[in-house]
Design a protein around this motif. Structure first.
Motif, PDB file in Angstrom:
ATOM      1  N   GLU B  56      52.309  56.163  -5.200  1.00  0.00           N
ATOM      2  CA  GLU B  56      52.736  56.451  -3.829  1.00  0.00           C
ATOM      3  C   GLU B  56      53.324  57.851  -3.716  1.00  0.00           C
ATOM      4  N   ILE B  57      54.159  58.214  -4.683  1.00  0.00           N
ATOM      5  CA  ILE B  57      54.769  59.548  -4.684  1.00  0.00           C
ATOM      6  C   ILE B  57      53.705  60.639  -4.693  1.00  0.00           C
ATOM      7  N   LEU B  58      52.646  60.415  -5.478  1.00  0.00           N
ATOM      8  CA  LEU B  58      51.620  61.457  -5.628  1.00  0.00           C
ATOM      9  C   LEU B  58      50.455  61.304  -4.658  1.00  0.00           C
ATOM     10  N   GLY B  59      50.427  60.204  -3.909  1.00  0.00           N
ATOM     11  CA  GLY B  59      49.325  60.003  -2.982  1.00  0.00           C
ATOM     12  C   GLY B  59      48.026  59.607  -3.662  1.00  0.00           C
ATOM     13  N   ILE B  60      48.119  58.879  -4.760  1.00  0.00           N
ATOM     14  CA  ILE B  60      46.922  58.365  -5.431  1.00  0.00           C
ATOM     15  C   ILE B  60      47.109  56.869  -5.681  1.00  0.00           C
ATOM     16  N   THR B  61      46.041  56.182  -6.138  1.00  0.00           N
ATOM     17  CA  THR B  61      46.138  54.735  -6.323  1.00  0.00           C
ATOM     18  C   THR B  61      46.858  54.386  -7.623  1.00  0.00           C
ATOM     19  N   ALA B  62      47.421  53.176  -7.636  1.00  0.00           N
ATOM     20  CA  ALA B  62      48.102  52.693  -8.833  1.00  0.00           C
ATOM     21  C   ALA B  62      47.118  52.575  -9.997  1.00  0.00           C
ATOM     22  N   ALA B  63      45.890  52.186  -9.682  1.00  0.00           N
ATOM     23  CA  ALA B  63      44.871  52.044 -10.735  1.00  0.00           C
ATOM     24  C   ALA B  63      44.636  53.377 -11.443  1.00  0.00           C
ATOM     25  N   GLN B  64      44.629  54.434 -10.655  1.00  0.00           N
ATOM     26  CA  GLN B  64      44.381  55.739 -11.260  1.00  0.00           C
ATOM     27  C   GLN B  64      45.525  56.169 -12.170  1.00  0.00           C
ATOM     28  N   VAL B  65      46.740  55.891 -11.756  1.00  0.00           N
ATOM     29  CA  VAL B  65      47.892  56.204 -12.593  1.00  0.00           C
ATOM     30  C   VAL B  65      47.756  55.508 -13.946  1.00  0.00           C
ATOM     31  N   ARG B  66      47.461  54.210 -13.924  1.00  0.00           N
ATOM     32  CA  ARG B  66      47.346  53.467 -15.187  1.00  0.00           C
ATOM     33  C   ARG B  66      46.188  53.968 -16.030  1.00  0.00           C
ATOM     34  N   LYS B  67      45.072  54.242 -15.367  1.00  0.00           N
ATOM     35  CA  LYS B  67      43.902  54.729 -16.094  1.00  0.00           C
ATOM     36  C   LYS B  67      44.192  56.076 -16.756  1.00  0.00           C
ATOM     37  N   ASP B  68      44.880  56.937 -16.032  1.00  0.00           N
ATOM     38  CA  ASP B  68      45.228  58.245 -16.599  1.00  0.00           C
ATOM     39  C   ASP B  68      46.051  58.077 -17.873  1.00  0.00           C
ATOM     40  N   PHE B  69      47.099  57.257 -17.798  1.00  0.00           N
ATOM     41  CA  PHE B  69      47.971  57.106 -18.959  1.00  0.00           C
ATOM     42  C   PHE B  69      47.233  56.439 -20.112  1.00  0.00           C
ATOM     43  N   ALA B  70      46.268  55.582 -19.784  1.00  0.00           N
ATOM     44  CA  ALA B  70      45.520  54.868 -20.821  1.00  0.00           C
ATOM     45  C   ALA B  70      44.736  55.834 -21.717  1.00  0.00           C
ATOM     46  N   CYS B  71      44.525  57.062 -21.231  1.00  0.00           N
ATOM     47  CA  CYS B  71      43.833  58.052 -22.066  1.00  0.00           C
ATOM     48  C   CYS B  71      44.612  58.369 -23.335  1.00  0.00           C
ATOM     49  N   PHE B  72      45.916  58.139 -23.301  1.00  0.00           N
ATOM     50  CA  PHE B  72      46.757  58.628 -24.386  1.00  0.00           C
ATOM     51  C   PHE B  72      47.421  57.527 -25.197  1.00  0.00           C
ATOM     52  N   GLY B  73      47.169  56.270 -24.853  1.00  0.00           N
ATOM     53  CA  GLY B  73      47.775  55.178 -25.594  1.00  0.00           C
ATOM     54  C   GLY B  73      48.409  54.173 -24.656  1.00  0.00           C
ATOM     55  N   GLN B  74      49.116  53.231 -25.237  1.00  0.00           N
ATOM     56  CA  GLN B  74      49.767  52.204 -24.431  1.00  0.00           C
ATOM     57  C   GLN B  74      51.258  52.427 -24.445  1.00  0.00           C
ATOM     58  N   PHE B  75      51.824  52.829 -23.321  1.00  0.00           N
ATOM     59  CA  PHE B  75      53.281  52.907 -23.296  1.00  0.00           C
ATOM     60  C   PHE B  75      53.890  52.281 -22.065  1.00  0.00           C
ATOM     61  N   GLY B  76      53.123  51.440 -21.413  1.00  0.00           N
ATOM     62  CA  GLY B  76      53.686  50.687 -20.306  1.00  0.00           C
ATOM     63  C   GLY B  76      54.206  49.346 -20.785  1.00  0.00           C
ATOM     64  N   TYR B  77      55.008  48.705 -19.959  1.00  0.00           N
ATOM     65  CA  TYR B  77      55.548  47.393 -20.276  1.00  0.00           C
ATOM     66  C   TYR B  77      55.118  46.426 -19.185  1.00  0.00           C
ATOM     67  N   PRO B  78      54.128  45.536 -19.477  1.00  0.00           N
ATOM     68  CA  PRO B  78      53.662  44.594 -18.452  1.00  0.00           C
ATOM     69  C   PRO B  78      54.839  43.839 -17.860  1.00  0.00           C
ATOM     70  N   GLY B  79      54.858  43.728 -16.557  1.00  0.00           N
ATOM     71  CA  GLY B  79      55.948  43.047 -15.880  1.00  0.00           C
ATOM     72  C   GLY B  79      57.102  43.973 -15.544  1.00  0.00           C
ATOM     73  N   ILE B  80      57.149  45.154 -16.136  1.00  0.00           N
ATOM     74  CA  ILE B  80      58.264  46.076 -15.922  1.00  0.00           C
ATOM     75  C   ILE B  80      57.783  47.410 -15.350  1.00  0.00           C
ATOM     76  N   GLY B  81      56.857  48.039 -16.034  1.00  0.00           N
ATOM     77  CA  GLY B  81      56.386  49.365 -15.632  1.00  0.00           C
ATOM     78  C   GLY B  81      56.462  50.323 -16.803  1.00  0.00           C
ATOM     79  N   TYR B  82      56.948  51.545 -16.528  1.00  0.00           N
ATOM     80  CA  TYR B  82      57.077  52.551 -17.580  1.00  0.00           C
ATOM     81  C   TYR B  82      58.542  52.984 -17.654  1.00  0.00           C
ATOM     82  N   ARG B  83      59.019  53.205 -18.880  1.00  0.00           N
ATOM     83  CA  ARG B  83      60.352  53.784 -19.028  1.00  0.00           C
ATOM     84  C   ARG B  83      60.216  55.283 -18.829  1.00  0.00           C
ATOM     85  N   CYS B  84      60.979  55.809 -17.861  1.00  0.00           N
ATOM     86  CA  CYS B  84      60.787  57.210 -17.458  1.00  0.00           C
ATOM     87  C   CYS B  84      60.972  58.183 -18.612  1.00  0.00           C
ATOM     88  N   GLU B  85      62.092  58.034 -19.340  1.00  0.00           N
ATOM     89  CA  GLU B  85      62.365  59.008 -20.401  1.00  0.00           C
ATOM     90  C   GLU B  85      61.267  58.993 -21.453  1.00  0.00           C
TER      91      GLU B  85
END
Lengths: 229, 229
Positions: B56-85
DNA sequence: TAGATTGTTAATCGATTAACAATC
DNA sequence: TAGATTGTTAATCGATTAACAATC
């Protein structure tokens, strides 16, 4: 004009394939590059250029060059290529730089002052006609022939010069608040140097120049290069 | 670190899906935006963020955000999201801005001097450590704590500070010639403010900032908006 | 456990390239 | 006319979106 004497009759030339058709944004961003390189080519004495030459200069395929231009009509000459002056005029017409745009500069700090002195804007038909700053110690000073104003009369000042575009060079912390004022005063195009995502209505367009982001992109490429061989 | 105590064991986390895999350039360009907005989110007190919020902040879809990060590994937490730091650290690592990059400024005219004073570079780990100009009347002057040098000792000067990146703020007419010198002296990343297409070897990356081109893109949008209703 | 959100697969969309008849 | 190059169609490629099982 002699230059246009050999144009095919208008009736046989497609002027605007699907009028009001929406141009792919990838095409619009290349249009400026075509224009820049065509102007340079003409300064070097060129009069006609074909899609292969233009593609080579820009590092893209000849097919893409032709496809891009096809968005706007037919102005190539099979067997010859494109007449540079004609093509330049068409592109300027599409981009809207076939006129002089009066522009307002908002924020006259370090960067803003440099932008006032920068001759590159004039190059393509933009003219900074107003300069604003919220800092009372700046207001009233004259820089590059312009007297810095405060924001209290913004809408009237902009209207007086028919200004629709603004260059925003204020600190990040002030950017959103200033943008709201600009939009209220009728600005519909903003060149934003503040490193923040601005929130604006749909009818307003923002172009972002974030120098730190450009350097980050370089950093990524440089690291990749270092790791390669 | 406590912060990482709840990471899944390394053995179960994908670190680098296909090592050496090439990252889509559309993703790299968004990485900097993610970073900028995450840092702002953290300054505002946020600690975790999910793909919908970030999208929402960047004006793109949530799917794209996840797909982008997936290029570099898994660092999300299902049910929670991502730890910012954690996410910020990962992105900085990918972009290579987990260190301080020494940068050279070449061309100390109007724009160059403003860039020397610009604090935005420091923000993301870039530090201008050398300033050059070919104009003898500029050489020797001190601006922003840096003494301007001529280009006669370029390679040695750059080597002394391990500089691999340069900001080019010279006139268009001089740009290509200076770039050749920079490349010979070992520079592999160039932030180019001169409105010309530079010719460089494959191993060198150029990021372009052409202010007239940005204004032209705005012009196109403003004209379209004027014609609309 | 129930609720929330990720990572990933398959489907869609848009942009680029190749090929060639039409044109000068 | 022969040679060159366009405009355009079809094929390819890459990027975005939607959907959902896996996970916490």
């Amino acid at each position: 004009l002699f230059r246009f004497a050999r144009l095919r009759p208008l009736s046989r030339r497609k002027q605007n394939p699907i009028p009001g058709d929406t141009v792919p944004k990838a095409v619009v961003s290349r249009l400026s590059l075509y224009l820049r390189e065509l102007q340079r080519f003409v300064r070097g004495g060129g009069t006609t250029i074909n899609s292969s030459q233009l593609g080579e200069i820009l590092g893209i395929t000849a097919a893409q060059v032709r496809k891009d231009f096809a968005c706007f009509g037919q102005f190539g000459y099979p067997g010859i290529g494109y007449r540079c002056e004609e093509l330049i005029a068409v592109i300027r017409g599409i981009l809207g730089t076939d006129r002089i745009w009066p522009v307002a500069l908002v924020g006259c700090g370090n960067l803003g002052q440099a932008l006032l002195g920068y001759r590159g804007f004039g190059r393509q038909g933009f003219s900074v006609v107003l300069a604003f700053d919220s800092n009372p110690t700046m207001v009233g000073r004259t820089i590059g022939g312009l007297t810095i104003r405060d924001l209290s009369n913004l809408a009237d000042d902009l209207a007086e010069y028919s200004v629709r575009m603004a260059i925003l060079a204020v600190p990040a912390s002030a950017a959103q608040q200033v943008v709201t004022q600009l939009v209220d005063a009728g600005i519909t195009g903003i060149l934003n140097f503040a490193p923040v995502t601005l929130s604006v209505p749909d009818m307003v367009t923002v172009a972002e120049v974030d120098l730190a982001i450009e350097l980050e992109q370089l950093s990524f490429a440089v690291v990749k290069q270092l790791e390669k061989p």
